[in-house]
Enzyme design. Structure first.
Site, PDB file in Angstrom:
ATOM      1  N   HIS A 198       0.808  -0.958   0.119  1.00 20.10           N
ATOM      2  CA  HIS A 198       0.012  -0.005   0.469  1.00 20.10           C
ATOM      3  C   HIS A 198       1.199   1.331  -0.230  1.00 20.10           C
ATOM      4  CE1 HIS A 198      -3.311   3.237   1.317  1.00 20.10           C
ATOM      5  NE2 HIS A 198      -2.204   3.389   2.184  1.00 20.10           N
ATOM      6  N   ARG A 217       6.011   9.461  -7.463  1.00 25.15           N
ATOM      7  CA  ARG A 217       7.461   9.649  -7.559  1.00 25.15           C
ATOM      8  C   ARG A 217       7.575   9.496  -9.570  1.00 25.15           C
ATOM      9  NH1 ARG A 217       8.771  12.918  -3.838  1.00 25.15           N
ATOM     10  NH2 ARG A 217       8.908  12.858  -2.143  1.00 25.15           N
TER      11      ARG A 217
END
Lengths: 301, 301, 301, 301
Positions: free
Chosen positions: C214, C223
């Protein structure tokens, strides 16, 4: 009425003694301090302390982003920008502490939010009061026929009466026996840490609960949502009212981008784009399952 | 002097405007608010906000333990009891927020304490200032000959001069080139997110750092310890001075049970018991390794 | 080539010795184990260990939701349901551990994801290698003219040459001086914990980094996003390739609902509904700021 | 017997299908996988998955400390050093996942350990089984007369019988009414999320619980301690047996430095030093309170 006269007197005393501070002050939150907002039949939530205000969010963001934030002309715009772009750390710079009285089955849901500090009344040390949540008539609902974890129509007539009678009498008997087991009158008296196991999940407990604003918003998004269980949602809604007065810009951004917003999947976005171009899209041509499509239709009206 | 006149004026303005609050107030901490405590050559730490005081710890504990805490006659005794028995949740009910200016290599150690909220000045958005940590002569130490991660004697004479010259000239050149790469004068100008990679680890950064008292004590125990690197220890020590004034009972308990205390292993406790009975215990008969025995001797004097 | 022959031999040895286990096994991930995937000029990411697979997510969810989950006919459908409804805890039941070699300025961004376990190579204990990130020509970008934290066009010609020359020569000189300060040849030798401060932020470090699925998805969403800095995005993309092979159903759901999805605000949803009814909505009539409207147009194409 | 034949068959099937892996394997833990260890009258704990072994701790530490760790000649010595010096991050590199069946009042203590991942059986979605914890005769204890949160002598005779009768009959009645309220036979049937509130805290629930080794040791230190409530201690002790087989070096260090060790305050250390020099120290001359002195005497025997 969840407060005793002694408790009310204590609150009055706390509110009667303002002191000077150099810290950030939120007038909106000062008005709430210590005052219990009643929730359910015996519960409450009251704010005990807070740190920061809308300006503290901005101040922290300006350290993060330095000159880059000068573009955004005002505090409200910057706060909306941060919320929209999931820049969560500035919101973590505000903190709040509540005193909550709530049924144990609600507390069990609530505690799943791990990023918080908690001090709960201990039934190993102390004796719980004879207070149980008994649903009001309009909260006594049947199992939903479509949602495995939801409720449907309100129970009526004899069935409602039977349920309330069972809840009340079982709670009363459990508490009578709790007291009987604890009693040291003519017997040793069972350990408190054991006797408590006889009490049902609608008994009230209380705790101090402290969290930062980012994590509080996450809690509120899930628990003030229409799909949350009614008995925790009413606490979340009571907290929403306080947060609105505490950090009005942040709360307004939260309402627009979180509570009132929705996340669309790649497939859903593709459908929206096709529909805006005039295409007739159906569940079959959407690439979504029936469940997804139904939810999608709910979102786009 | 790390503060500009503008910054000093801002602090004066913040301290000149006391407001009324109904929250818990710590007079000791109010005296520190906003004022930077200078650390290293260009650094500082200053408290920006706080929540709670010694009484808030007691108040939270009394919810946890209810009537059971009535035994302990006073707040100080209860706080000492909680610290001694590792009841950490009441200490989590206090929160504090600092603004810190520090070299990047110190920031890299500091950030490893994950249970905190951080907003750091962003070198992607903004341009860092020309400020570098250059150790004072008495902080310029040789590698320890006994401790792989420690420092030994102070460097002297020509070696010290060479080191300082290298640190200064490399920092200066790196910053000159940082500016040259960023410049948009007659060229495109390198992206800030790339140019920053040329700056050494002694460049100063700054952040807002917020944590609760329990986690702050954990940070201070490790970082105000004699084995911590000097450059982070001076920040921890500066914070200790503030915490002492903020929550005097909690800080005194922390000093007695954590900073001044020591954890003895089962083997070490066994040795103490044998020694108290008059037995002469040596490393060989202790069951400990040489390293453990040396540390044990350090503890029992 | 970031690996030495000794390192390659160690990897070969680890991959040559399969063992028996009764645990869940992901064949897709077994193929990646220990093998470095090269990133940037000297970096890599390789998976060292993992726990669980798609079935482990389903298994945990079925404990959570019990009989209620029997409705969903298959594992993939249930995983999609969980992802769509933000039921994060079943995804937390999978865990993964990476060994990453990365420039320090990338590490400083990465570490801000706090819900992970990290062991970084210590420059207090050990000496860093002479390895620095020098951007490839097509990664050497100018500051964005529209985005304060982004990059724009690629630098060209003489400017690019000047930048590369500065980055290379400053890194080389900083490392020469690092070694000179550390040297114990005819001098005491500066402590490692001090000497490291001379090294620039493009020096490579390495760490073991462990997190649950998660939180990994949260990291990847931020990112591997187009707005992330290129130098961290390439690590995220390398990890995406591994996760796709590890938990194919979960990864596909992540791509649809997170990476490819978008969150619309209440105002944006209102605009979509109006547009679908045929209304011509402009920024002026949308209730959104110019920035929001521009982003909204980007989403709905 | 907490397992049904179907469950036993499932376990047998899982254990009958070994697969190949390139990951670290702990033979000691493989022997435990999936097998329930019975706890209390209907509970169990069983390990579902694990990541890492003693070597994984050492491997992570060697990245942290690099060449510095080569001093310590072997894995066991390094693990002991890490434990002694509170270097917790290498222990975080091991992870374990349990399936636990436990009474709700135990679950409520357990969940306070926040650094873990949890998936609990949901009584909103599903119907709980008719299983309640009823203490065995020797666990049916009176309230302690000296410790507010402890238990004392075992209850005897008629009192014990009365208590058991109340616990059993109240649990039975509560469950009968739970079923009656849920029933859709001739009535609507109360929502599961409401009906569950009638069940007492000794009803059994179950969850998947996953944590890293460092946090597991913290849990075990508190919950396998003699002062922990018996009903959670037996779970902790069962887990200790598994961890001992999983990571034998780490577990041995944990036993020596944590379970069998003790933290002495600055005052207590001062007393030990004075006593070792031959001084007769009493509570009055110790500087400790009566409570502290009593605990100190307990430690030094």
């Amino acid at each position: 009425m969840p407060l005793t006269p002694e408790q009310q007197a204590e609150i009055d005393a706390q509110r009667a003694a303002p002191r000077q501070t150099l810290r950030a002050v939120s007038e909106g939150m000062e008005a709430h301090l210590y005052r219990p907002r009643e929730v359910l039949d015996h519960g409450f939530v009251r704010v005990i302390d807070y740190m920061g205000d809308d300006s503290a969010i901005v101040q922290a963001a300006r350290v993060s982003y330095g000159a880059g934030t000068k573009h955004v002309s005002n505090d409200e715009g910057l706060i909306r920008y941060l919320m929209r772009h999931w820049h969560s750390t500035p919101f973590e710079m505000c903190e709040v502490k509540f005193h909550v009285k709530l049924p144990v089955f609600v507390a069990r849901q609530w505690i799943r939010h791990r990023t918080a500090n908690v001090n709960e009344y201990s039934a190993r040390y102390s004796i719980l009061d004879r207070e149980f949540y008994i649903p009001a008539p309009d909260a006594l609902a049947a199992q939903s026929t479509t949602n495995n974890q939801g409720r449907g129509a309100v129970l009526e007539g004899a069935e409602a009466e039977r349920v309330l009678e069972m809840l009340k009498s079982d709670a009363g008997r459990a508490y009578d026996h709790y007291e009987a087991m604890l009693s040291q009158d003519g017997q040793q008296g069972l350990a408190r840490e054991l006797a408590r196991m006889n009490l049902p999940a609608n008994v009230y407990t209380q705790w101090y609960w402290k969290t930062d604003l980012h994590n509080l918003f996450h809690f509120l998004r899930l628990r003030a949502d229409a799909h949350a269980q009614y008995e925790i949602r009413v606490y979340a809604e009571a907290i929403c009212e306080m947060v609105r007065d505490w950090v009005p810009f942040a709360y307004a951004a939260f309402e627009d981008y979180r509570m009132g917003g929705a996340t669309l999947s790649a497939k859903a976005l593709d459908c929206v784009r096709r529909m805006l171009k005039g295409e007739e899209v159906t569940q079959e041509t959407s690439g979504m399952s029936k469940g997804e499509w139904r939810e999608f239709e709910g979102v786009i009206g």
